[in-house]
Motif scaffolding. Structure first.
Motif, mmCIF file in Angstrom:
data_model
loop_
_atom_site.group_PDB
_atom_site.id
_atom_site.type_symbol
_atom_site.label_atom_id
_atom_site.label_comp_id
_atom_site.label_asym_id
_atom_site.label_seq_id
_atom_site.Cartn_x
_atom_site.Cartn_y
_atom_site.Cartn_z
ATOM 1 N N CYS A 1 0.845 -1.195 0.000
ATOM 2 C CA CYS A 1 0.000 0.000 0.000
ATOM 3 C C CYS A 1 0.884 1.250 0.000
ATOM 4 C CB CYS A 1 -0.901 0.002 1.228
ATOM 5 S SG CYS A 1 -1.902 1.496 1.386
ATOM 6 N N ALA A 2 0.584 2.193 -0.893
ATOM 7 C CA ALA A 2 1.358 3.430 -1.020
ATOM 8 C C ALA A 2 1.175 4.359 0.177
ATOM 9 C CB ALA A 2 0.966 4.159 -2.300
ATOM 10 N N VAL A 3 0.093 4.189 0.938
ATOM 11 C CA VAL A 3 -0.186 5.066 2.071
ATOM 12 C C VAL A 3 0.275 4.448 3.385
ATOM 13 C CG1 VAL A 3 -2.016 6.215 3.394
ATOM 14 C CG2 VAL A 3 -2.127 6.156 0.904
ATOM 15 N N THR A 4 -0.122 3.203 3.625
ATOM 16 C CA THR A 4 0.125 2.569 4.921
ATOM 17 C C THR A 4 1.364 1.682 4.956
ATOM 18 O OG1 THR A 4 -1.194 0.606 4.413
ATOM 19 C CG2 THR A 4 -2.358 2.520 5.344
ATOM 20 N N LEU B 1 -6.651 -7.305 -3.502
ATOM 21 C CA LEU B 1 -6.432 -5.957 -4.033
ATOM 22 C C LEU B 1 -7.705 -5.432 -4.679
ATOM 23 C CD1 LEU B 1 -4.534 -3.604 -4.688
ATOM 24 C CD2 LEU B 1 -3.834 -4.859 -6.742
ATOM 25 N N ARG B 2 -8.250 -4.351 -4.132
ATOM 26 C CA ARG B 2 -9.487 -3.753 -4.633
ATOM 27 C C ARG B 2 -9.357 -2.272 -4.960
ATOM 28 N NH1 ARG B 2 -10.093 -8.393 -4.569
ATOM 29 N NH2 ARG B 2 -11.584 -9.679 -3.500
ATOM 30 N N TYR B 3 -8.322 -1.623 -4.438
ATOM 31 C CA TYR B 3 -8.185 -0.176 -4.585
ATOM 32 C C TYR B 3 -6.819 0.168 -5.168
ATOM 33 C CZ TYR B 3 -12.039 -0.319 -1.270
ATOM 34 O OH TYR B 3 -13.228 -0.594 -0.647
ATOM 35 N N ALA C 1 -1.106 1.263 -5.346
ATOM 36 C CA ALA C 1 -2.106 0.391 -4.742
ATOM 37 C C ALA C 1 -2.425 0.909 -3.342
ATOM 38 C CB ALA C 1 -1.576 -1.029 -4.645
ATOM 39 N N TYR C 2 -3.656 0.654 -2.888
ATOM 40 C CA TYR C 2 -4.092 1.082 -1.565
ATOM 41 C C TYR C 2 -4.742 -0.084 -0.839
ATOM 42 C CZ TYR C 2 -3.448 5.412 -4.090
ATOM 43 O OH TYR C 2 -2.917 6.401 -4.868
ATOM 44 N N ALA C 3 -4.507 -0.161 0.460
ATOM 45 C CA ALA C 3 -4.990 -1.279 1.268
ATOM 46 C C ALA C 3 -6.507 -1.279 1.433
ATOM 47 C CB ALA C 3 -4.316 -1.265 2.640
ATOM 48 N N ASP C 4 -7.110 -0.098 1.503
ATOM 49 C CA ASP C 4 -8.548 -0.021 1.740
ATOM 50 C C ASP C 4 -9.077 1.345 1.295
ATOM 51 O OD1 ASP C 4 -7.750 1.757 3.816
ATOM 52 O OD2 ASP C 4 -7.738 0.123 5.263
ATOM 53 N N ALA C 5 -10.380 1.532 1.439
ATOM 54 C CA ALA C 5 -11.015 2.784 1.016
ATOM 55 C C ALA C 5 -10.493 3.973 1.812
ATOM 56 C CB ALA C 5 -12.522 2.673 1.135
ATOM 57 N N GLN C 6 -10.207 3.768 3.079
ATOM 58 C CA GLN C 6 -9.698 4.863 3.916
ATOM 59 C C GLN C 6 -8.337 5.350 3.411
ATOM 60 O OE1 GLN C 6 -9.318 3.877 8.047
ATOM 61 N NE2 GLN C 6 -9.059 5.999 8.658
ATOM 62 N N ALA C 7 -7.464 4.433 3.046
ATOM 63 C CA ALA C 7 -6.153 4.821 2.498
ATOM 64 C C ALA C 7 -6.321 5.566 1.182
ATOM 65 C CB ALA C 7 -5.269 3.587 2.315
ATOM 66 N N THR C 8 -7.265 5.110 0.356
ATOM 67 C CA THR C 8 -7.540 5.773 -0.919
ATOM 68 C C THR C 8 -8.031 7.205 -0.660
ATOM 69 O OG1 THR C 8 -8.145 3.660 -1.869
ATOM 70 C CG2 THR C 8 -8.840 5.613 -3.073
ATOM 71 N N ALA C 9 -8.916 7.376 0.303
ATOM 72 C CA ALA C 9 -9.461 8.691 0.625
ATOM 73 C C ALA C 9 -8.375 9.647 1.091
ATOM 74 C CB ALA C 9 -10.545 8.561 1.682
ATOM 75 N N GLN C 10 -7.373 9.149 1.784
ATOM 76 C CA GLN C 10 -6.268 10.009 2.239
ATOM 77 C C GLN C 10 -5.512 10.608 1.064
ATOM 78 O OE1 GLN C 10 -3.693 8.151 5.113
ATOM 79 N NE2 GLN C 10 -5.426 7.392 6.293
#
Length: 66
Positions: free
Chosen positions: A30-33, A42-44, A52-61
Motif C-alpha cells: 500500500c502506497a499510504v500505509t 487488491l481492490r483499490y 495500490a491502496y490497502a482499503d477505502a480509507q487509504a484511498t481517501a487520504q
C-alpha cells in the motif's frame, strides 16, 4: 529451477478497470500505509499514480484535498 511467488512483491501495471501483472508475486504494498496487500484482496488502486491502496480509507487520504 522454478521460483515460488510466495513472499515476493508483484510488479503491476494498474489500469482503470483492472491491472496487468508485469512481474509475478503474491502481494503489493500500500502506497499510504505500507501494508502488504495479497493480490487476491487488491481492490483499490490509482491508475494515474500507479499506486495500490490497502482499503477505502487509504484511498481517501490520497484523494482528500490538502
Amino acid at each position: 529451477m522454478l521460483m515460488s511467488n510466495t513472499d515476493r512483491p508483484a510488479k503491476l501495471h494498474y489500469l482503470t478497470n483492472g491491472f496487468r501483472v508485469l512481474s509475478p508475486g503474491d502481494h503489493v504494498v500500500c502506497a499510504v500505509t505500507g501494508r502488504r496487500i495479497p493480490l487476491d484482496e487488491l481492490r483499490y488502486w490509482n491508475a494515474t499514480r500507479q499506486e495500490a491502496y490497502a482499503d477505502a480509507q487509504a484511498t481517501a487520504q490520497v484523494l482528500a484535498p490538502q
